[in-house]
Motif scaffolding. Structure first.
Motif: not given
Length: 526
Positions: A44, A49, A69, A80-81, A84, A87, A108
């Motif tokens: 992350t 990334k 993670i 969180r994945i 991410m 983005n 994860a």
């Protein structure tokens, strides 16, 4: 409009142009990774990334990527994945592949490099042992001012835990430890080989585990010795731990230099932080950085993160391919200055031109200006006059208007950044890159286009423009429709800057005239 300054490195030439490839050529790197399962730490982070995106986009036949993670701010690792993937970095990938497909490739693994056994559950550890063949260990604190104890526990002990876990993997073919080219600062020309650490990593780790934060802080300067920061110190110790396993595990060390925003793909100029040159561009563009202590003819070794990730993937492929013999040399550099040197003065000139003519920032405190100083006393005088005094005056006005002070806090952060920057900016290191040259020789044109690690011709003005546009959009949250207003504001600040300077100049001349010259020529009025 100021003309573009001519850059020295452009005169060297020797650039490689690869515009096409034979359709019959095979991407052997993608083939090598097909069906493999990866375990990535630090996924992350900035480089992590880009690594994940590149693997999924160019090597989509891989089986799975497990990501270590830690739960953060109440969010589960899977959240969180998903966050991410929102983005803009992953937009190109999502145009090629569905989100469902991407999520089938990513899984994860809840854990933390700071915890014993990485905080991984027994069930997840068994899954990793039975499936993973490639480990990419990228997790580390990259803060140069990190307290020593925390830096040791994360960078050194975290690597130790990773190596211990790796010994249990049944299918492990490669353990790639991502280090840094700037981890052996006493060596002015760094070769692609292991170096002795500044201390025994096991002893340092034992001390940091037994003593308290306060005890370690009291001893930090003595422990570091001549090494200027905890980042370089702990990364060199971590390398030593990896080098100890060369006869036991398929380990290798990858040393990228100063990793900067994306050059070519998938999003030119993309970054997710203000570290390094991006922070300097923003600070200078906002008009709050007016002076830097730096030798103008010096240079740093910078590498766009997409090129660094390409080099990591190519070096790992060679390591996995016995006939190419990377196992004979377990260390590879991802560096650029051996082939392209851009001086600090050129970087400043490019940044200034782009900010003035293409991508001004909103709400600049003053018209961008200032310069590098090779004399430390001169730098400190300018620091007081153009950094601290204006910050004190502005914050005093803000307090009078019942607003919280801002600029003193900003200047403190800038000063902390200067303390790191000045050491690296006023020293020069050279990095051997023979492995990169060998890698280029064994790659076909399809691979060289897909995983570019060539000495390519770079339009630095275009690159800096993309970097500033992304910084505006992603970090400063300034939309493109505000650029025309920012340009108008910049012209106003140009006039304010000129009027202020000329007023000060004539004021000083008038004072000198009245105080000294007039009295001498016409005598005292008293």
């Amino acid at each position: 409009m100021r003309a573009k300054p001519k850059l020295e490195f452009e005169k060297d030439g020797g650039f490689v142009k690869i515009e096409s490839y034979d359709e019959n050529e095979v991407d052997r790197i993608a083939e090598c990774y097909a069906g493999r399962t990866f375990f990535i730490t630090g996924g992350t982070g900035f480089m992590g990334k880009v690594l994940i995106e590149k693997l999924l986009r160019s090597c989509g036949d891989l089986k799975k990527i497990y990501l270590l993670i830690r739960p953060k701010k109440g969010k589960e690792p899977i959240e969180r994945i998903t966050q991410m993937l929102d983005n803009v970095l992953f937009d190109k990938l999502k145009e090629l592949r569905s989100l469902d497909w991407i999520l089938t490739k990513l899984e994860a693994i809840p854990g933390d490099v700071m915890l014993p056994k990485l905080g991984i559950s027994h069930e997840d550890a068994e899954k990793l042992r039975n499936e993973v063949s490639v480990i990419m260990h990228c997790a580390a604190t990259v803060r140069f001012d990190e307290p020593l104890r925390r830096a040791v526990l994360m960078n050194v002990r975290g690597t130790k835990y990773m190596l211990e876990l790796a010994t249990t993997f049944k299918k492990l073919d490669a353990f790639c430890h991502v280090s840094t080219a700037y981890c052996h600062l006493h060596v002015k020309t760094l070769y692609e080989k292991p170096y002795d650490p500044p201390a025994d990593p096991h002893s340092v780790l034992s001390v940091c585990e037994w003593l308290s934060d306060d005890d370690i802080n009291a001893l930090q300067k003595r422990i570091l010795g001549d090494i200027p920061n905890t980042y370089a110190y702990t990364k060199s110790l971590a390398e030593a731990l990896v080098a100890e396993t060369f006869d036991k595990l398929p380990t290798c060390i990858l040393r990228p230099s100063i990793v900067i925003p994306i050059w070519r793909e998938p999003v030119p100029g993309w970054t997710d932080n203000i570290n390094g040159p991006t922070g300097l561009l923003i600070g200078a563009g906002k008009g709050v950085i007016r002076t830097m202590y730096c030798q103008e003819s010096g240079y740093g070794d910078f590498l766009p993160v997409d090129i660094a990730v390409n080099a990591m993937l190519v070096a790992t492929w060679r390591f996995l391919t016995p006939e190419y013999g990377l196992k004979e040399n377990r260390v590879a550099h991802m560096t650029s200055s051996n082939e392209i040197k851009v001086t600090w003065s050129e970087i400043i000139e490019i940044g200034r031109w782009v900010i003035e003519n293409r991508v001004p920032l909103n709400g600049v405190a003053w018209y961008p200006g200032g310069s590098m100083k090779s004399n430390y006393i001169h730098h400190w005088i300018c620091l007081i006059l153009f950094h601290w005094i204006p910050a004190l005056l502005v914050d005093f006005l803000l307090v009078l208007l019942r607003y919280p002070p801002v600029l003193i806090r900003v200047q403190k952060r800038i000063q902390n950044g200067f303390s790191v920057f000045e050491y690296y900016a006023n020293n020069v290191w050279n990095f051997d890159n023979q492995e990169a040259i060998k890698l280029r020789q064994i790659m076909n044109n399809r691979e060289r286009m897909t995983y570019c690690i060539e000495k390519m011709e770079v339009d630095l003005y275009e690159y800096f423009t993309n970097c500033l546009l992304c910084a505006r959009r992603l970090i400063l949250k300034e939309t493109d429709d505000t650029i025309p207003a920012a340009k108008r504001h910049m012209r106003v600040m140009w006039w304010v800057d000129k009027i202020f300077k000329y007023t000060c100049y004539f004021g000083i001349c008038y004072f000198i005239y009245r105080k000294f010259i007039a009295d001498f020529l016409f005598g005292s009025s008293t």
